[in-house]
Design an enzyme around this catalytic site. Structure first.
Site, PDB file in Angstrom:
ATOM      1  NE  ARG A 127      -3.987  -1.842   1.939  1.00  0.00           N
ATOM      2  CZ  ARG A 127      -4.241  -3.044   3.123  1.00  0.00           C
ATOM      3  NH1 ARG A 127      -2.801  -3.120   3.373  1.00  0.00           N
ATOM      4  NH2 ARG A 127      -5.005  -3.689   2.914  1.00  0.00           N
ATOM      5  CE  LYS A 149      -1.598  13.571 -14.216  1.00  0.00           C
ATOM      6  NZ  LYS A 149      -1.944  13.811 -15.509  1.00  0.00           N
ATOM      7  CD  GLU A 196       6.422  17.167 -23.638  1.00  0.00           C
ATOM      8  OE1 GLU A 196       5.768  18.773 -22.660  1.00  0.00           O
ATOM      9  OE2 GLU A 196       5.797  16.532 -23.444  1.00  0.00           O
ATOM     10  CE  LYS A 238       4.439  17.338 -14.384  1.00  0.00           C
ATOM     11  NZ  LYS A 238       4.661  16.126 -15.088  1.00  0.00           N
ATOM     12  CD  GLU A 248      -4.026  16.547 -16.116  1.00  0.00           C
ATOM     13  OE1 GLU A 248      -2.588  16.122 -15.652  1.00  0.00           O
ATOM     14  OE2 GLU A 248      -4.766  16.640 -17.304  1.00  0.00           O
ATOM     15  NE  ARG A 252       0.403  17.524 -13.183  1.00  0.00           N
ATOM     16  CZ  ARG A 252       0.818  16.068 -12.517  1.00  0.00           C
ATOM     17  NH1 ARG A 252       0.328  16.670 -11.007  1.00  0.00           N
ATOM     18  NH2 ARG A 252       1.521  15.839 -13.119  1.00  0.00           N
ATOM     19  CG  ASN A 256      -2.477  17.969 -20.938  1.00  0.00           C
ATOM     20  OD1 ASN A 256      -2.059  17.164 -20.826  1.00  0.00           O
ATOM     21  ND2 ASN A 256      -4.025  17.440 -20.254  1.00  0.00           N
ATOM     22  CG  HIS A 259       0.574  16.542 -24.512  1.00  0.00           C
ATOM     23  ND1 HIS A 259       1.174  18.096 -24.882  1.00  0.00           N
ATOM     24  CD2 HIS A 259       0.896  15.829 -23.416  1.00  0.00           C
ATOM     25  CE1 HIS A 259       2.107  17.430 -24.079  1.00  0.00           C
ATOM     26  NE2 HIS A 259       2.532  16.613 -23.488  1.00  0.00           N
ATOM     27  CG  HIS A 263      -2.107  12.588 -25.860  1.00  0.00           C
ATOM     28  ND1 HIS A 263      -3.174  12.995 -25.402  1.00  0.00           N
ATOM     29  CD2 HIS A 263      -0.585  11.955 -26.168  1.00  0.00           C
ATOM     30  CE1 HIS A 263      -2.012  13.280 -24.481  1.00  0.00           C
ATOM     31  NE2 HIS A 263      -0.127  12.563 -24.911  1.00  0.00           N
ATOM     32  CG  HIS A 275       5.516  12.289 -25.927  1.00  0.00           C
ATOM     33  ND1 HIS A 275       3.733  11.748 -26.287  1.00  0.00           N
ATOM     34  CD2 HIS A 275       5.520  12.939 -25.457  1.00  0.00           C
ATOM     35  CE1 HIS A 275       3.554  12.953 -25.107  1.00  0.00           C
ATOM     36  NE2 HIS A 275       4.358  13.308 -24.889  1.00  0.00           N
TER      37      HIS A 275
HETATM   38  N1  LIG Z   1       4.550  10.665 -15.175  1.00  0.00           N
HETATM   39  C1  LIG Z   1       4.174  11.310 -15.903  1.00  0.00           C
HETATM   40  O1  LIG Z   1       4.353  12.467 -15.540  1.00  0.00           O
HETATM   41  C2  LIG Z   1       5.059  12.004 -18.116  1.00  0.00           C
HETATM   42  C3  LIG Z   1       5.036  12.687 -18.757  1.00  0.00           C
HETATM   43  C4  LIG Z   1       5.781  12.420 -19.612  1.00  0.00           C
HETATM   44  C5  LIG Z   1       5.615  11.459 -19.682  1.00  0.00           C
HETATM   45  N2  LIG Z   1       5.786  10.248 -18.582  1.00  0.00           N
HETATM   46  C6  LIG Z   1       5.726   9.407 -19.899  1.00  0.00           C
HETATM   47  O2  LIG Z   1       6.912   8.979 -19.396  1.00  0.00           O
HETATM   48  C7  LIG Z   1       7.240   8.033 -20.501  1.00  0.00           C
HETATM   49  C8  LIG Z   1       9.244   8.917 -21.598  1.00  0.00           C
HETATM   50  O3  LIG Z   1       9.762   9.534 -21.142  1.00  0.00           O
HETATM   51  P1  LIG Z   1      11.338   9.383 -21.870  1.00  0.00           P
HETATM   52  O4  LIG Z   1      11.268  10.547 -22.973  1.00  0.00           O
HETATM   53  O5  LIG Z   1      12.251   9.790 -20.314  1.00  0.00           O
HETATM   54  O6  LIG Z   1      11.379   8.527 -22.200  1.00  0.00           O
HETATM   55  P2  LIG Z   1      11.856   6.325 -22.134  1.00  0.00           P
HETATM   56  O7  LIG Z   1      12.130   6.331 -20.709  1.00  0.00           O
HETATM   57  O8  LIG Z   1      11.008   5.117 -23.328  1.00  0.00           O
HETATM   58  O9  LIG Z   1      13.262   6.908 -22.575  1.00  0.00           O
HETATM   59  C9  LIG Z   1      13.794   7.052 -24.263  1.00  0.00           C
HETATM   60  C10 LIG Z   1      15.478   5.880 -24.178  1.00  0.00           C
HETATM   61  O10 LIG Z   1      15.933   6.898 -23.866  1.00  0.00           O
HETATM   62  C11 LIG Z   1      16.712   5.864 -22.694  1.00  0.00           C
HETATM   63  N3  LIG Z   1      17.686   6.224 -21.835  1.00  0.00           N
HETATM   64  C12 LIG Z   1      16.918   6.559 -20.292  1.00  0.00           C
HETATM   65  N4  LIG Z   1      18.218   6.976 -20.096  1.00  0.00           N
HETATM   66  C13 LIG Z   1      19.516   7.218 -21.108  1.00  0.00           C
HETATM   67  C14 LIG Z   1      20.579   7.742 -20.739  1.00  0.00           C
HETATM   68  N5  LIG Z   1      20.737   8.962 -19.911  1.00  0.00           N
HETATM   69  N6  LIG Z   1      21.573   7.642 -21.856  1.00  0.00           N
HETATM   70  C15 LIG Z   1      21.058   7.281 -23.065  1.00  0.00           C
HETATM   71  N7  LIG Z   1      19.485   6.704 -23.429  1.00  0.00           N
HETATM   72  C16 LIG Z   1      18.877   6.486 -22.000  1.00  0.00           C
HETATM   73  C17 LIG Z   1      15.739   4.484 -22.775  1.00  0.00           C
HETATM   74  O11 LIG Z   1      15.880   3.600 -22.860  1.00  0.00           O
HETATM   75  C18 LIG Z   1      14.679   4.545 -23.854  1.00  0.00           C
HETATM   76  O12 LIG Z   1      15.626   3.711 -25.636  1.00  0.00           O
HETATM   77  C19 LIG Z   1       6.179   7.500 -21.918  1.00  0.00           C
HETATM   78  O13 LIG Z   1       6.092   6.183 -20.693  1.00  0.00           O
HETATM   79  C20 LIG Z   1       5.661   8.799 -21.051  1.00  0.00           C
HETATM   80  O14 LIG Z   1       4.138   7.687 -20.665  1.00  0.00           O
HETATM   81  C21 LIG Z   1       4.467   9.769 -17.789  1.00  0.00           C
END
Ligand SMILES: NC(=O)c1ccc[n+]([C@@H]2O[C@H](COP(=O)([O-])OP(=O)(O)OC[C@H]3O[C@@H](n4cnc5c(N)ncnc54)[C@H](O)[C@@H]3O)[C@@H](O)[C@H]2O)c1
Length: 373
Positions: A127, A149, A196, A238, A248, A252, A256, A259, A263, A275
């Site tokens: 939990r 999130k 972003e 942020k 949100e 918040r 988006n 977005h 999407h 993305h």
């Molecule tokens: N929680 C939130 O508020 C929130 C906000 C935006 C996006 N997200 C989520 O985040 C994800 C996207 O995040 P992202 O853009 O970081 O992508 P990701 O986590 O998929 O990473 C992108 C790529 O970079 C690689 N990588 C990570 N760190 C590295 C480093 N230091 N050196 C080399 N390679 C590295 C990873 O293995 C991957 O191949 C999605 O799943 C999305 O839904 C969440």
């Protein structure tokens, strides 16, 4: 924002608690003591992105041990296909095997994908156990690691993967961002994070856009001092927004911007967009709507579009993409109310608002960025 040894420390003050974000070159070597300050225990779980398991993973693993933790490491592949409940269950299994307890922290070391999965594991194991987010992509540093999130994807009833459908709000105890980790990030992933940052500038801070424009070469060269400032300024935007609206319910949603379009654009397989790239195109579509409804000048929209192009981000759709199916997909957006599409639109550069937007305005914007009628 405060500074420690000249490096920025941000603080998020939320109704459910406070936490800080430490941004510092080389800080991962101190990760153990920084985790201990907010989540002291004998054991810890290190969930690490496979891409950094032999670099940052080694540094953080050693730091945890020297701070007195017995750390169990779980490497995860950062693929949306594996961002599932099955992966979460696999991690629960490791935690139970190692007899991790309520006080054992989870350290999420990786991009946004690993942060979301490890955050969800932490939100639900026994939990809820403490999570420390240690982002290693620019996108995760300025966006995903902040705000609590967490979640995973889930198969849709009629096929396909629904993104982030299962999840929880679970705020981290601390965020630790080391610009050194960005040395190995691909140029494409760096650009996605920059999309972003530009979005944050358009929502809240024109001077951030000027900073990005003036530092584009230094950012591309991974200058750590410049990256630290970029991360701090963008993350602060942020944080300020989530402090006003943790769950949100209102503002918040401004985060988006672009977005709703993104999407709808992102799943088009032939475009093969990440993305952040879809967000850049979506931002341009939102600016078209803003120009045509009078809330942004065409000069301001041109300034932002040129910056995105200079950063190597896409700003248009190919004519092989038609507007009508995109609008149909946009109707699934969670901001739709009583069937009316609502978009986040910029008001010049530096503020944004949520506006009920008529379909012809949206179709016109999609044509404006290259979609076929
Ligand atoms: N929680 C939130 O508020 C929130 C906000 C935006 C996006 N997200 C989520 O985040 C994800 C996207 O995040 P992202 O853009 O970081 O992508 P990701 O986590 O998929 O990473 C992108 C790529 O970079 C690689 N990588 C990570 N760190 C590295 C480093 N230091 N050196 C080399 N390679 C590295 C990873 O293995 C991957 O191949 C999605 O799943 C999305 O839904 C969440």
């Amino acid at each position: 924002m405060t500074y420690s040894d000249g490096m920025p420390v941000l603080e998020a003050r939320l109704p459910t608690g406070r936490y800080d974000m430490i941004i510092e070159t080389g800080v991962l070597e101190r990760a153990g003591e920084l985790v201990r300050q907010v989540a002291p225990h004998e054991q810890a779980l290190l969930v690490v992105d496979s891409a950094v398991v032999n670099t940052a993973g080694v540094v953080v693993g050693a730091a945890l041990e020297s701070a007195g933790y017995r750390a169990v490491t779980v490497p995860l592949d950062a693929s949306e296909r594996f961002k599932t409940i099955d992966t979460v269950e696999r991690v629960y299994g490791v935690m139970l095997e190692a007899r991790l307890e309520r006080g054992s922290p989870v350290i999420a070391l990786g991009g946004g994908l690993v942060g979301d999965v490890a955050g969800f594991v932490a939100a639900t194991y026994l939990r809820g156990v403490p999570v420390i987010q240690v982002p290693t992509t620019l996108l995760a540093m300025v966006d995903a690691s902040i705000g609590g999130k967490t979640g995973v994807n889930h198969a849709l009833p009629h096929g396909g993967l629904g993104k982030n459908l299962i999840g929880a709000f679970w705020q981290p105890r601390r965020i630790i961002a080391d610009p050194v980790t960005l040395r190995t990030l691909s140029e494409r992933d760096l650009r996605c994070g920059l999309a972003e940052c530009v979005k944050h500038g358009v929502i809240a801070d024109p001077s951030l856009l000027q900073f990005i424009a003036g530092s584009a070469e230094a950012i591309a060269a991974r200058d750590e001092a410049v990256l630290a400032e970029l991360i701090a300024r963008s993350a602060q935007i942020k944080i300020t927004i989530i402090e006003q609206d943790e769950r949100e319910d209102a503002n918040r949603a401004l985060l988006n911007l672009g977005h709703t379009f993104a999407h709808a654009i992102e799943p088009i397989e032939t475009l093969d967009l990440r993305h952040g790239e879809a967000v850049a195109i979506g931002l341009c579509a939102a600016m078209h709507c803003a120009v045509s409804t009078g809330s942004m000048s065409s000069g301001d929209a041109e300034t932002v579009t040129s910056l995105l192009q200079r950063l190597g981000l896409p700003t248009r759709l190919p004519s092989s993409v038609a507007a009508a199916p995109l609008v149909a997909r946009m109707r699934y957006d969670k901001k739709v109310r009583d069937g009316q599409l609502r978009l986040v639109l910029p008001c010049g550069i530096g503020t944004a608002k949520i506006v009920e937007t008529d379909e012809p305005v949206i179709v016109d914007a999609l044509h404006g960025i290259g979609a076929a009628p």
